[in-house]
Design a protein around this motif. Structure first.
Motif, mmCIF file in Angstrom:
data_model
loop_
_atom_site.group_PDB
_atom_site.id
_atom_site.type_symbol
_atom_site.label_atom_id
_atom_site.label_comp_id
_atom_site.label_asym_id
_atom_site.label_seq_id
_atom_site.Cartn_x
_atom_site.Cartn_y
_atom_site.Cartn_z
ATOM 1 N N LEU A 172 7.630 10.247 -12.905
ATOM 2 C CA LEU A 172 6.850 9.094 -12.460
ATOM 3 C C LEU A 172 7.510 7.814 -12.958
ATOM 4 C CD1 LEU A 172 4.115 8.031 -11.205
ATOM 5 C CD2 LEU A 172 3.200 8.140 -13.542
ATOM 6 N N ALA A 173 7.731 6.865 -12.054
ATOM 7 C CA ALA A 173 8.345 5.591 -12.435
ATOM 8 C C ALA A 173 7.677 4.449 -11.686
ATOM 9 C CB ALA A 173 9.845 5.601 -12.141
ATOM 10 N N ARG A 174 7.723 3.276 -12.297
ATOM 11 C CA ARG A 174 7.182 2.090 -11.634
ATOM 12 C C ARG A 174 8.263 1.490 -10.750
ATOM 13 N NH1 ARG A 174 2.791 -0.194 -11.495
ATOM 14 N NH2 ARG A 174 1.851 0.823 -13.305
ATOM 15 N N THR A 187 6.108 5.592 -8.050
ATOM 16 C CA THR A 187 6.781 6.532 -7.154
ATOM 17 C C THR A 187 7.166 7.793 -7.920
ATOM 18 O OG1 THR A 187 7.648 4.695 -5.826
ATOM 19 C CG2 THR A 187 8.751 6.824 -5.565
ATOM 20 N N LEU A 188 7.109 8.932 -7.229
ATOM 21 C CA LEU A 188 7.529 10.206 -7.800
ATOM 22 C C LEU A 188 8.956 10.525 -7.355
ATOM 23 C CD1 LEU A 188 4.416 12.552 -7.398
ATOM 24 C CD2 LEU A 188 5.465 11.809 -9.545
ATOM 25 N N GLN A 234 3.114 5.179 -3.794
ATOM 26 C CA GLN A 234 1.843 5.905 -3.684
ATOM 27 C C GLN A 234 1.731 7.077 -4.657
ATOM 28 O OE1 GLN A 234 -0.614 4.729 -1.527
ATOM 29 N NE2 GLN A 234 0.900 3.071 -1.400
ATOM 30 N N ALA A 235 2.562 7.081 -5.673
ATOM 31 C CA ALA A 235 2.658 8.261 -6.538
ATOM 32 C C ALA A 235 1.338 8.624 -7.199
ATOM 33 C CB ALA A 235 3.722 8.043 -7.606
ATOM 34 N N TRP A 236 0.611 7.634 -7.698
ATOM 35 C CA TRP A 236 -0.587 7.963 -8.467
ATOM 36 C C TRP A 236 -1.601 8.722 -7.626
ATOM 37 C CZ3 TRP A 236 -1.906 8.902 -13.074
ATOM 38 C CH2 TRP A 236 -3.252 8.968 -13.432
ATOM 39 N N TYR A 237 -1.774 8.294 -6.374
ATOM 40 C CA TYR A 237 -2.767 8.934 -5.516
ATOM 41 C C TYR A 237 -2.351 10.361 -5.165
ATOM 42 C CZ TYR A 237 -3.811 3.981 -5.250
ATOM 43 O OH TYR A 237 -4.077 2.686 -5.590
ATOM 44 N N MET A 238 -1.055 10.603 -5.125
ATOM 45 C CA MET A 238 -0.560 11.954 -4.879
ATOM 46 C C MET A 238 -0.634 12.802 -6.144
ATOM 47 S SD MET A 238 2.797 11.291 -2.489
ATOM 48 C CE MET A 238 3.742 10.789 -3.916
#
Length: 387
Positions: A172-174, A187-188, A234-238
């Motif tokens: 996970l990165a910003r 983003t993943l 959208q990484a967090w929602y995934m």
């Protein structure tokens, strides 16, 4: 309501039990654990030979099929004997199989999932930052900056399970400096561990010794666009779906440890003679044993419901947290009581109880601290956010 396993699921459970008794009985697990920093590659490979790594992966992508409930059945049986070593299967199951299965493009699924299923690729999850623990977003300092054909990642992660042997890090990165919400702009990535600029260092720890937990350092690591997982930003929602699966699978591992504790306690209560009678005739120890059985059934019902809900595509966040709390606390308390039942021998490294206790103790902390899980349950039930 029918809470029983289907005939097919029960047959699968028995098959796994027979394999475990033959390939990795408790005595073998105890010997493996003595090799603290040695990852059990051979055991991982034997799991691949019988198709365990393909459980939960669609047959169209080289898997063995099965749902989240089949994952639960498998890791519970593995952990009954292996304890925390069973996580060498679990981390691949959610960080690799489920994450790519949930969010991957068709090309990513066709390329990566068969490699997860046949055991030729290992995955690690790298989301936790040294300064944050459970506060994944509040202190997220690892950044990914756009570059030609991909991204350049800089930062540091901690408690990245099996990162030292993984082929890919689910990281996970910003990717946005000032998002409107802290849940946005993340983003993943599937970061190749052998990419230039990646360094992993193992952390000595109390239990879960063979699996390996690492600090990960990333210095100008280039990752191509084809290894972005899902939509950028959208990484967090995934990630929530992946983290729920992690909690369900780890809850089942804790339940497997509880199964092993109950077996060991019953054997000792039946065999040990004290004051002219069997240890199992002591009322207080009968209460200990009864409490273990109560914890076992409570955890089982919660885990099966959470796994069923995720398999059906239903929200399972509250159920996953409940299962994680009950299973982890039940396993730790049972193992501690098990040590007490064994008396002085419970403190000896040659017995299984101390191994179960040391492994299970982690699950009250990770992958989310039980205190934070309780906060989340209360919030989901309508109380104001407490953190």
């Amino acid at each position: 309501m029918d809470f029983a396993l289907t005939d097919e699921q029960e047959a699968f459970r028995k098959t796994v039990r027979e394999w475990v008794e033959k390939e990795c009985p408790k005595e073998a697990a105890l010997e493996l654990e003595k090799q603290e920093f040695e990852y059990p590659h051979e055991l991982f490979a034997r799991m691949a030979e019988v198709g365990f790594h393909g459980i939960g992966i669609d047959e169209a992508y080289g898997g063995s099929g099965g749902t989240e409930l089949d994952q639960v059945i498998l890791i519970r049986e593995l952990a009954r004997s292996l304890g925390g070593i069973a996580w060498i299967w679990g981390i691949n199951a959610f960080a690799g199989a489920k994450s790519v299965g949930y969010y991957g493009t068709e090309e990513q699924k066709r390329r990566l999932l068969p490699q997860v299923a046949d055991g030729s690729k290992k995955f690690a999850i790298s989301v936790t930052e040294p300064a944050g623990g459970t506060d994944l977003l509040g202190v997220l300092a690892t950044t990914a900056t756009r570059s030609e054909g991909g991204w350049v990642i800089n930062g540091q992660k901690i408690w990245s399970t099996q990162a030292h042997v993984a082929d890919y890090l689910l990281l996970l990165a910003r990717t946005e400096k000032n998002p409107a919400k802290k849940t946005g702009g993340t983003t993943l990535f599937l970061v190749p561990r052998e990419a230039e600029g990646v360094e992993c260092r193992q952390i000595p720890k109390l239990g879960m010794k063979n699996v390996g937990s690492c600090e990960v350092f990333l210095d100008d690591v280039f990752v191509p666009d084809e290894l972005v997982l899902g939509d950028p930003g959208q990484a967090w929602y995934m990630l929530l779906k992946t983290l729920n699966n992690e909690r369900i699978v780890m809850s089942a591992l804790a339940l497997g440890i509880l199964d092993g504790v109950i077996e060991e306690a019953k054997r000792y209560l039946d065999e040990r003679d004290v004051f002219g009678k069997k240890l199992g005739r002591m009322q207080v120890l009968q209460h200990y044993y009864a409490d273990m059985l109560i914890a076992q059934k409570s955890a089982e019902l919660l885990i099966y419901e959470a796994a069923w809900r995720q398999a059906e595509g239903l929200d399972c966040g509250m159920q996953a947290n409940m299962a994680k709390i009950v299973a982890s606390e039940g396993a730790v308390t049972a193992a501690d009581r098990g040590i007490q039942i064994f008396g002085g021998m419970g403190y000896a490294l040659e017995t299984q109880m101390q191994r179960y206790w040391r492994d299970a103790r982690l699950y009250r902390i990770g992958p989310i601290a039980n205190e934070m899980a309780r906060n989340s349950i209360a919030e989901m039930a309508g109380l104001p956010r407490s953190f």
